[in-house]
Scaffold this motif. Structure first.
Motif, mmCIF file in Angstrom:
data_model
loop_
_atom_site.group_PDB
_atom_site.id
_atom_site.type_symbol
_atom_site.label_atom_id
_atom_site.label_comp_id
_atom_site.label_asym_id
_atom_site.label_seq_id
_atom_site.Cartn_x
_atom_site.Cartn_y
_atom_site.Cartn_z
ATOM 1 N N ILE A 85 1.386 -1.631 15.350
ATOM 2 C CA ILE A 85 -0.054 -1.851 15.526
ATOM 3 C C ILE A 85 -0.351 -2.278 16.961
ATOM 4 O O ILE A 85 -1.285 -1.773 17.606
ATOM 5 C CB ILE A 85 -0.552 -2.906 14.522
ATOM 6 N N ALA A 86 0.460 -3.205 17.492
ATOM 7 C CA ALA A 86 0.281 -3.646 18.879
ATOM 8 C C ALA A 86 0.483 -2.488 19.846
ATOM 9 O O ALA A 86 -0.255 -2.350 20.839
ATOM 10 C CB ALA A 86 1.253 -4.780 19.185
ATOM 11 N N MET A 87 1.478 -1.657 19.567
ATOM 12 C CA MET A 87 1.751 -0.497 20.417
ATOM 13 C C MET A 87 0.546 0.441 20.460
ATOM 14 O O MET A 87 0.171 0.946 21.524
ATOM 15 C CB MET A 87 2.983 0.241 19.878
ATOM 16 N N THR A 88 -0.102 0.646 19.306
ATOM 17 C CA THR A 88 -1.266 1.536 19.241
ATOM 18 C C THR A 88 -2.434 0.960 20.043
ATOM 19 O O THR A 88 -3.107 1.677 20.791
ATOM 20 C CB THR A 88 -1.686 1.734 17.776
ATOM 21 N N PHE A 103 0.848 -1.192 0.000
ATOM 22 C CA PHE A 103 0.000 0.000 0.000
ATOM 23 C C PHE A 103 0.885 1.246 0.000
ATOM 24 O O PHE A 103 1.361 1.680 1.034
ATOM 25 C CB PHE A 103 -0.915 -0.001 1.236
ATOM 26 N N PHE A 104 1.140 1.782 -1.215
ATOM 27 C CA PHE A 104 1.983 2.980 -1.374
ATOM 28 C C PHE A 104 3.330 2.827 -0.653
ATOM 29 O O PHE A 104 3.813 3.737 0.023
ATOM 30 C CB PHE A 104 1.257 4.230 -0.864
ATOM 31 N N GLY A 105 3.934 1.661 -0.778
ATOM 32 C CA GLY A 105 5.239 1.426 -0.149
ATOM 33 C C GLY A 105 5.171 1.005 1.305
ATOM 34 O O GLY A 105 6.204 0.854 1.960
ATOM 35 N N TYR A 106 3.950 0.812 1.833
ATOM 36 C CA TYR A 106 3.787 0.393 3.226
ATOM 37 C C TYR A 106 3.315 -1.053 3.278
ATOM 38 O O TYR A 106 2.606 -1.537 2.391
ATOM 39 C CB TYR A 106 2.765 1.283 3.946
ATOM 40 N N GLY A 107 3.693 -1.736 4.350
ATOM 41 C CA GLY A 107 3.237 -3.105 4.589
ATOM 42 C C GLY A 107 2.695 -3.224 5.997
ATOM 43 O O GLY A 107 2.296 -2.234 6.614
ATOM 44 N N ILE A 108 2.709 -4.429 6.534
ATOM 45 C CA ILE A 108 2.210 -4.682 7.887
ATOM 46 C C ILE A 108 3.373 -4.645 8.870
ATOM 47 O O ILE A 108 4.336 -5.406 8.735
ATOM 48 C CB ILE A 108 1.490 -6.044 7.946
ATOM 49 N N HIS A 109 3.247 -3.776 9.882
ATOM 50 C CA HIS A 109 4.252 -3.657 10.939
ATOM 51 C C HIS A 109 3.576 -4.036 12.262
ATOM 52 O O HIS A 109 2.959 -3.184 12.917
ATOM 53 C CB HIS A 109 4.806 -2.230 11.021
ATOM 54 N N ILE A 144 -3.303 9.016 15.682
ATOM 55 C CA ILE A 144 -2.408 10.015 15.091
ATOM 56 C C ILE A 144 -0.960 9.543 15.180
ATOM 57 O O ILE A 144 -0.190 9.650 14.213
ATOM 58 C CB ILE A 144 -2.591 11.368 15.799
ATOM 59 N N MET A 145 -0.572 8.994 16.335
ATOM 60 C CA MET A 145 0.791 8.499 16.506
ATOM 61 C C MET A 145 1.063 7.302 15.602
ATOM 62 O O MET A 145 2.175 7.130 15.108
ATOM 63 C CB MET A 145 1.043 8.129 17.964
ATOM 64 N N LEU A 146 0.048 6.482 15.387
ATOM 65 C CA LEU A 146 0.205 5.343 14.477
ATOM 66 C C LEU A 146 0.591 5.819 13.084
ATOM 67 O O LEU A 146 1.473 5.249 12.436
ATOM 68 C CB LEU A 146 -1.097 4.540 14.430
ATOM 69 N N VAL A 147 -0.056 6.881 12.610
ATOM 70 C CA VAL A 147 0.219 7.400 11.270
ATOM 71 C C VAL A 147 1.635 7.972 11.201
ATOM 72 O O VAL A 147 2.401 7.679 10.274
ATOM 73 C CB VAL A 147 -0.824 8.471 10.890
ATOM 74 N N PHE A 148 2.001 8.765 12.207
ATOM 75 C CA PHE A 148 3.292 9.445 12.157
ATOM 76 C C PHE A 148 4.472 8.518 12.488
ATOM 77 O O PHE A 148 5.581 8.743 12.023
ATOM 78 C CB PHE A 148 3.293 10.640 13.121
#
Length: 593
Positions: A512-515, A502-508, A543-547
């Motif tokens: 996700i767990a941190m959020t 997805f636009f150079g992003y994958g699953i991290h 917001i922190m997840l995005v940044f």
């Protein structure tokens, strides 16, 4: 005859000895001086004879032309004899090798043109990291200031049974003067520092003055171009040098604007020069120090895959010696240590103390002194546990345990604030038209209940510097580069699982767990906020997840473990609070029979 005492005998003896010594030394000295004078007169006579012969030849040529044409030809001075280029033997490159690195030296120029780091791979892990002479404006140990001198002799000697040393001797000539530059290169075992002992000597009979003797040190490109690392945040590509006075390192941005670059004062005497990127360094240390400051050259290269005009800079930096006076049969000695390797804590500690700031652990210099012990503790925990992933978990637990009392106090303060929230709300509504009285009544309530509005914030504020120091240490440590833990392949990169889709992003997973854990913690935290403020706070994790989605996995591992510990501590605090409430509650009355 008067008695001659002992002191008179000693004085007479010394006088006789001096008289005899003078009689022996002076004739020899006079003969030497006379011989030298005769030698100089002979040289002068030879030169005069050559000049006269040239003049006679020119006069005869002029007379012959006059007899033929009737005009007098101008007598031209004989040009100085040209030095004919002597073909020199072309030597192949010399490799100096040890267990961690290899330096390739070009004996024909005395420069380092390639360095291979044996324990560090490029980002794709298909090849080792290489310092290439093709990537820099000037190679290390390139000499400037001898352009008017011609190399007339070159010899290269490898000591027997030594793969880590070589001696290079070059003889230069300019007119009737000569210079000899002798350089002995050696590479100690298990070291990233190439040591060079150089002697610049004058074998002639007249004094030689060199207006400039400049020694270059090759820089390194940014990490993206140096090893293919995709960095988030600070790239930390810097030109560094350390003036002699004060021993305070100067750090410059290679991409600074040209007018700022030209306006720099680089004239101060300097101990060492170099260029660093986020994880690696190229530093040249000199003894004696460079007495006339430094020079910098920047080469601009296009960034692959970027729009036209997007460039990155690779600088080389040199130290200057000026007005070197070389008397006949004397020389100047120089010792250089050239470090080209990783900025690990262990390697940087081997360098002079003034080079410690090249670590650039933090963007804030005042926090550097807190981040260094944190990094040292992380390295020690790795030695203890055998893995940097486990070391990060242990480090997180140590920090949380140290701050446990402060955090617990903050939690108790927030619970108290939550209990008196209805009373505080009532005061705000009652005195909303009189803010001054409202604040007075609110403070009276806080004093009656024994709470402080800052009680919950102060422990958090005290932890902020430590958190940033941890963040900086984990983000800057080359020790974590290419270190795997569980599914994380590199603790300096995001913990990508599967392909990027997805636009150079994958699953991290860690981010996700941190959020999710942050949302859970916020729901458990006592609060006296109104519903609208609580909803805004719940939006903060998103917001922190995005940044922070592309945060290095070493950092997200620390943050996730810290969140788990915080939730466990909050559970414990709630248990203690309920237990204490049960103790304070009045015992139920027994029913009468």
């Amino acid at each position: 005859m008067k008695h001659i005492d002992k002191e008179n005998v000693i004085v007479i003896g010394i006088a006789l000895a001096l008289l005899i010594a003078w009689g022996v030394w002076y004739p020899r000295h006079q003969a030497k001086v006379t011989a030298q004078a005769q030698e100089r007169r002979a040289e002068a006579q030879v030169l005069a004879a050559k000049s006269n012969a040239a003049g006679d030849y020119a006069a005869k040529q002029a007379a012959a032309k006059k007899a033929k044409t009737g005009k007098t030809a101008p007598v031209q001075a004989r040009p100085a004899p040209e030095i004919k280029a002597v073909p020199l033997q072309k030597y192949p490159p010399v490799i100096l090798d040890n267990s961690v690195t290899s330096f390739r030296i070009d004996p024909n120029t005395g420069t380092v043109d390639r360095i291979e780091l044996k324990k560090y791979d490029s980002s794709d892990r298909k090849s080792r990291i290489v310092y290439s002479g093709d990537q820099v404006p000037r190679k290390t140990f390139a000499i400037e200031g001898l352009e008017q001198w011609q190399t007339v002799e070159l010899s290269v000697v490898r000591p027997k049974d030594a793969s880590s040393a070589v001696s290079i001797v070059r003889r230069f000539r300019s007119g009737g003067d000569e210079l000899i530059l002798s350089e002995f290169f050696s590479l100690p075992p298990d070291s990233y520092s190439l040591q060079v002992k150089a002697t610049l000597s004058n074998p002639g009979k007249t004094e030689v003055i060199l207006p400039l003797f400049r020694v270059w040190s090759a820089g390194v490109p940014p990490m993206e171009q140096f090893a293919g690392d995709e960095l988030n945040g600070r790239t930390m590509h810097r030109i560094e040098y350390c003036p002699v006075v004060g021993k305070q390192m100067v750090s410059l941005d290679p991409a600074m604007k040209e007018e700022k670059f030209i306006a720099l004062d680089l004239s101060r005497p300097t101990d060492w020069v170099g260029v660093t990127n986020k994880f690696f360094a190229s530093l040249l240390f000199a003894r004696p120090y460079f007495d006339s400051g430094v020079n910098v050259l920047r080469a601009a290269y296009p960034v692959p895959g970027k729009k036209a005009g997007t460039v990155y800079y690779v600088p080389s930096i040199a130290g200057n010696y000026r007005n070197l006076i070389l008397k006949p049969d004397t020389g100047k000695e120089f010792v250089f240590d050239y470090f080209a390797g990783p900025k690990t804590m262990a390697e940087v500690k081997k360098l002079p103390p003034s080079a410690m700031p090249i670590l650039h652990i933090s963007s804030f210099s005042w926090m550097e002194y807190l981040a260094r012990p944190v990094l040292s503790l992380l390295i020690w925990l790795k030695k203890l546990s055998g893995n940097y992933g486990i070391a990060i978990i242990l480090l997180t637990l140590i920090v949380r345990i140290v701050f446990f009392p402060l955090t617990e106090r903050g939690n108790r303060s927030m619970r108290k604030m939550s209990k008196i929230a209805p009373q505080a709300k009532e005061i705000r509504e009652k005195y909303k038209d009189n803010p001054q009285l409202m604040n007075q009544k609110t403070m009276e309530l806080y004093r009656q209940e024994g709470v402080s509005p800052l009680g919950g914030c102060l422990p958090i504020l005290l932890q902020i510097p430590v958190f940033f120091a941890l963040y900086a240490a984990l983000d800057s440590a080359v020790e974590l580069r290419h270190v795997s833990f569980l599914w994380m392949t590199d603790l300096t990169k995001p913990d990508l699982v599967g392909p990027k889709f997805f636009f150079g992003y994958g699953i991290h997973p860690l981010v996700i767990a941190m959020t999710v854990l942050m949302v859970l913690q916020q729901k458990m935290t006592p609060s006296n906020m109104d519903p609208a403020q609580q909803k805004m706070m719940l939006a903060m994790p998103i917001i922190m997840l995005v940044f922070l989605y592309n945060l290095p996995s070493g950092l997200t591992l620390y943050w996730t473990v810290s969140q788990i510990f915080s939730i466990a501590q909050m559970k414990y605090s709630l248990y203690i609070a309920k237990r204490d409430e049960g103790k304070d509650a009045p015992a139920p009355k027994s029913k009468s029979a």
